[in-house]
Each structure stands twice: as structure tokens, then as C-alpha cells.
Design a protein around this motif. Sequence first.
Motif, PDB file in Angstrom:
ATOM      1  N   LYS A  18     -48.567  58.040 -11.051  1.00  0.00           N
ATOM      2  CA  LYS A  18     -48.050  56.829 -10.443  1.00  0.00           C
ATOM      3  C   LYS A  18     -47.400  55.975 -11.523  1.00  0.00           C
ATOM      4  O   LYS A  18     -48.038  55.622 -12.521  1.00  0.00           O
ATOM      5  N   VAL A  19     -46.118  55.655 -11.331  1.00  0.00           N
ATOM      6  CA  VAL A  19     -45.383  54.936 -12.374  1.00  0.00           C
ATOM      7  C   VAL A  19     -45.092  53.481 -12.008  1.00  0.00           C
ATOM      8  O   VAL A  19     -44.774  52.677 -12.882  1.00  0.00           O
ATOM      9  N   LEU A  20     -45.191  53.125 -10.723  1.00  0.00           N
ATOM     10  CA  LEU A  20     -45.040  51.739 -10.297  1.00  0.00           C
ATOM     11  C   LEU A  20     -46.215  51.364  -9.406  1.00  0.00           C
ATOM     12  O   LEU A  20     -46.548  52.078  -8.467  1.00  0.00           O
ATOM     13  N   HIS A  21     -46.825  50.213  -9.720  1.00  0.00           N
ATOM     14  CA  HIS A  21     -48.008  49.762  -8.987  1.00  0.00           C
ATOM     15  C   HIS A  21     -47.754  48.373  -8.408  1.00  0.00           C
ATOM     16  O   HIS A  21     -47.804  47.372  -9.130  1.00  0.00           O
ATOM     17  N   ASN A  22     -47.432  48.303  -7.133  1.00  0.00           N
ATOM     18  CA  ASN A  22     -47.332  47.020  -6.425  1.00  0.00           C
ATOM     19  C   ASN A  22     -46.436  46.013  -7.161  1.00  0.00           C
ATOM     20  O   ASN A  22     -46.841  44.876  -7.442  1.00  0.00           O
ATOM     21  N   ILE A  23     -45.217  46.420  -7.466  1.00  0.00           N
ATOM     22  CA  ILE A  23     -44.275  45.578  -8.205  1.00  0.00           C
ATOM     23  C   ILE A  23     -43.560  44.629  -7.238  1.00  0.00           C
ATOM     24  O   ILE A  23     -42.970  45.071  -6.246  1.00  0.00           O
ATOM     25  N   SER A  24     -43.601  43.322  -7.540  1.00  0.00           N
ATOM     26  CA  SER A  24     -42.955  42.314  -6.698  1.00  0.00           C
ATOM     27  C   SER A  24     -42.298  41.247  -7.571  1.00  0.00           C
ATOM     28  O   SER A  24     -42.928  40.708  -8.487  1.00  0.00           O
ATOM     29  N   PHE A  25     -41.037  40.960  -7.300  1.00  0.00           N
ATOM     30  CA  PHE A  25     -40.333  39.848  -7.943  1.00  0.00           C
ATOM     31  C   PHE A  25     -39.046  39.596  -7.169  1.00  0.00           C
ATOM     32  O   PHE A  25     -38.688  40.367  -6.269  1.00  0.00           O
ATOM     33  N   ASP A  26     -38.356  38.513  -7.477  1.00  0.00           N
ATOM     34  CA  ASP A  26     -37.072  38.263  -6.834  1.00  0.00           C
ATOM     35  C   ASP A  26     -36.037  37.824  -7.861  1.00  0.00           C
ATOM     36  O   ASP A  26     -36.377  37.433  -8.980  1.00  0.00           O
ATOM     37  N   VAL A  27     -34.788  37.921  -7.470  1.00  0.00           N
ATOM     38  CA  VAL A  27     -33.668  37.470  -8.300  1.00  0.00           C
ATOM     39  C   VAL A  27     -32.849  36.506  -7.456  1.00  0.00           C
ATOM     40  O   VAL A  27     -32.481  36.832  -6.328  1.00  0.00           O
ATOM     41  N   ARG A  28     -32.596  35.333  -8.001  1.00  0.00           N
ATOM     42  CA  ARG A  28     -31.962  34.260  -7.236  1.00  0.00           C
ATOM     43  C   ARG A  28     -30.489  34.096  -7.587  1.00  0.00           C
ATOM     44  O   ARG A  28     -30.047  34.471  -8.677  1.00  0.00           O
ATOM     45  N   LYS A  29     -29.761  33.530  -6.682  1.00  0.00           N
ATOM     46  CA  LYS A  29     -28.332  33.282  -6.881  1.00  0.00           C
ATOM     47  C   LYS A  29     -28.124  32.391  -8.100  1.00  0.00           C
ATOM     48  O   LYS A  29     -28.769  31.352  -8.248  1.00  0.00           O
ATOM     49  N   GLY A  30     -27.223  32.812  -8.983  1.00  0.00           N
ATOM     50  CA  GLY A  30     -26.860  31.995 -10.130  1.00  0.00           C
ATOM     51  C   GLY A  30     -27.852  31.989 -11.269  1.00  0.00           C
ATOM     52  O   GLY A  30     -27.731  31.173 -12.184  1.00  0.00           O
ATOM     53  N   GLU A  31     -28.841  32.886 -11.265  1.00  0.00           N
ATOM     54  CA  GLU A  31     -29.793  32.922 -12.364  1.00  0.00           C
ATOM     55  C   GLU A  31     -29.692  34.247 -13.126  1.00  0.00           C
ATOM     56  O   GLU A  31     -29.204  35.254 -12.605  1.00  0.00           O
ATOM     57  N   ILE A  32     -30.147  34.204 -14.376  1.00  0.00           N
ATOM     58  CA  ILE A  32     -30.268  35.414 -15.184  1.00  0.00           C
ATOM     59  C   ILE A  32     -31.754  35.722 -15.281  1.00  0.00           C
ATOM     60  O   ILE A  32     -32.525  34.968 -15.871  1.00  0.00           O
ATOM     61  N   MET A  33     -32.133  36.821 -14.664  1.00  0.00           N
ATOM     62  CA  MET A  33     -33.534  37.235 -14.593  1.00  0.00           C
ATOM     63  C   MET A  33     -33.718  38.457 -15.482  1.00  0.00           C
ATOM     64  O   MET A  33     -32.988  39.451 -15.349  1.00  0.00           O
ATOM     65  N   ALA A  34     -34.662  38.399 -16.404  1.00  0.00           N
ATOM     66  CA  ALA A  34     -34.908  39.523 -17.315  1.00  0.00           C
ATOM     67  C   ALA A  34     -36.030  40.392 -16.777  1.00  0.00           C
ATOM     68  O   ALA A  34     -37.038  39.889 -16.293  1.00  0.00           O
ATOM     69  N   ILE A  35     -35.835  41.700 -16.854  1.00  0.00           N
ATOM     70  CA  ILE A  35     -36.923  42.640 -16.593  1.00  0.00           C
ATOM     71  C   ILE A  35     -37.220  43.350 -17.909  1.00  0.00           C
ATOM     72  O   ILE A  35     -36.339  43.978 -18.506  1.00  0.00           O
ATOM     73  N   LEU A  36     -38.444  43.193 -18.393  1.00  0.00           N
ATOM     74  CA  LEU A  36     -38.808  43.636 -19.734  1.00  0.00           C
ATOM     75  C   LEU A  36     -39.954  44.630 -19.685  1.00  0.00           C
ATOM     76  O   LEU A  36     -40.699  44.704 -18.711  1.00  0.00           O
ATOM     77  N   GLY A  37     -40.110  45.354 -20.778  1.00  0.00           N
ATOM     78  CA  GLY A  37     -41.222  46.280 -20.916  1.00  0.00           C
ATOM     79  C   GLY A  37     -40.906  47.326 -21.962  1.00  0.00           C
ATOM     80  O   GLY A  37     -39.737  47.619 -22.220  1.00  0.00           O
ATOM     81  N   PRO A  38     -41.931  47.902 -22.590  1.00  0.00           N
ATOM     82  CA  PRO A  38     -41.702  48.972 -23.569  1.00  0.00           C
ATOM     83  C   PRO A  38     -41.174  50.223 -22.889  1.00  0.00           C
ATOM     84  O   PRO A  38     -41.185  50.325 -21.649  1.00  0.00           O
ATOM     85  N   ASN A  39     -40.717  51.174 -23.676  1.00  0.00           N
ATOM     86  CA  ASN A  39     -40.240  52.437 -23.117  1.00  0.00           C
ATOM     87  C   ASN A  39     -41.339  53.093 -22.291  1.00  0.00           C
ATOM     88  O   ASN A  39     -42.492  53.166 -22.723  1.00  0.00           O
TER      89      ASN A  39
END
Length: 310
Positions: A18-39
Motif C-alpha cells: 500500500k503506497v497511499l493511505h487516506n490522502i486528503s488535501f485541496d488546491v485553491r484558485k490562485g494559490e501555490i500549493m506544495a506537495i512534498l516528501g522524500p523519494n
Amino acid sequence: MEVMLSIDGLEKSFKDKKVLHNISFDVRKGEIMAILGPNGAGKSTTIRNIMGIMYPDAGSITFHKYGGKEIPRHKIGYLPEERGLYKNVKVMDILLYLADLKDYPLDKAKERILMYLKKFDLEGKEKVSIEELSKGMGQKVQFIGSILHEPELLILDEPFSGLDPVSQELFKEEIRSLADQGTAILLSSHQMNLVEEMCDRLFMIQKGHKVIYGTLDEVKTEYANFKCTINGKNQLHDLEAIVDVERVEQHDNSATLYLSRDVNPSKWLRLLPEHLVINELKINRVSLHEIFIDIATGKNLLQEAGASNA
């Protein structure tokens, strides 16, 4: 701000892993949203699910109230980490081809291509084949291809990788300009200094689990308070005995003091012992780079000084 992209309860497995566990987030109009994490954390899998390259085992992805295969992908721009353009095709032809794939008017596309080539110091290169360009030039062309059709959502996977400082500035200016015009931007990068400089909010994933989600100020406030760097030859036990010092990292004649939560820096400075040797002193918040390293290595030293945001 209006939510453009919503990820809710995303889960994904490959065979028995299992590589993703209950991932939740949003991206809003006009914003810069970073998604981060190690390799290997699950960033690329998340992005590929958003792009419809693969589909999740559970959870939902909603863009403009559309979900799954109904998502209007012609309204999404994507710069993948793995760069790849047909090498024997001319710059103008490949960009027009990419615009056509997004159902964008070709006459308008041609005008925008010439405008962007000039903006990115590629003026006069429209008839040059991709294989004749330098790596940096090729990256600029692929970036142009991702924004040419005026996407409402732009996904950038390591956009600054391999760019010289001047080109990085060009990319940063254009990304900020697009956000100012209302484009929702999801940006993945390992260059924490650029993320810290540009992004409005961030989401960090580790081993497929959410570990951080919020604005940079919220993350720093939750994770740790302040640190103080002192240049001067001092004894470790003297530094550790200072009030509200949780932990000390000492290297030669320099020491970094990690302070307790809710310390008032100006009041704390007045309590420093007079016998300390201080050739130089700097006090600031813990950087995003330090937070990233702390999580990625599993040390959790900063969380011990602050409060967990997991």
C-alpha cells in the motif's frame, strides 16, 4: 478561496504494498500549493492519480465538481518530472501539437508560443529541433507546453531541476504571475528554499501518510518555535543550562540552540549569561529544509521541541 481540486481519502496499492493511505488535501484558485516528501513517499503516485494516468483503489479526486474519468483534463497543465519531447521535431511544431491535444485554438497558440519564446530567451528558436537545444532550453520548451493552453490547474513536478539561477528566476516569476491570474498550482519540489519562498500552503507525505498540511507559518508554529545560532567558543554544558533551551547542536565554535515552544525571543535574549562568548548571533524560526530532513530521516527531534502536526 474557491477550491479547484479536492483529494479525499485517496488510497492506492501495488500488489501487496500500500503506497497511499487516506490522502486528503485541496488546491485553491490562485494559490501555490506544495506537495512534498522524500523519494518513494507517494508524491508521484498521487500526481499520476490526479492526471488519470492511473486510478485510485479508494477515495475521490474532484476538479470543478467533475470526478474520475469525467475530469476535463484539457483544463489541466502538467510538467512531469521525467522530461520528454520528440527530439527531431521543431519547437513550434511540438508546441502546436501539445496545444492541439488540449483543444486549444492553434492561431491563438501560435501567438502565445512566440510571446513565451521571447519571454524565456528563446526568440528565434521556433524552427530549431528539440535535439539542437541545450537541456535548460528544452526544459523551458516543455514548461511552455504545460502552460500554453491557459490551464485552470497547473501541476509542476520538480520544475526547477537542472535550471541555472537566471532560468529559475524566470520560472518563479511566471509561476507567481499565473497564480496571481487565478491559476491553481500544485508544485512538487525537493528544493525547500524555493518552496519556502513561493508556496502559500504545503502538504507533506511520508511513506504514503500525511504528516504536514497547512500554511508555512502554521507548520512552523506547530513544529517548533525558534532556534538561536551562536558563533563563539563556549562549553556545551553552559549552553544546555540556558533557560528554555531544549537541545543544542555544537560544531567547532558554532552552536545552534533549539528553544522551547512559545518562547518570546526578545525576552529570552535578555536572559543569556554574561560570560557567554558571542562573536555573532542569529535567531530565527526553524527552516522548512530542517523540518523536511527531520521527518524524512525519522529523527522527530523538532516534534519533540514543538507539537506534532501528524
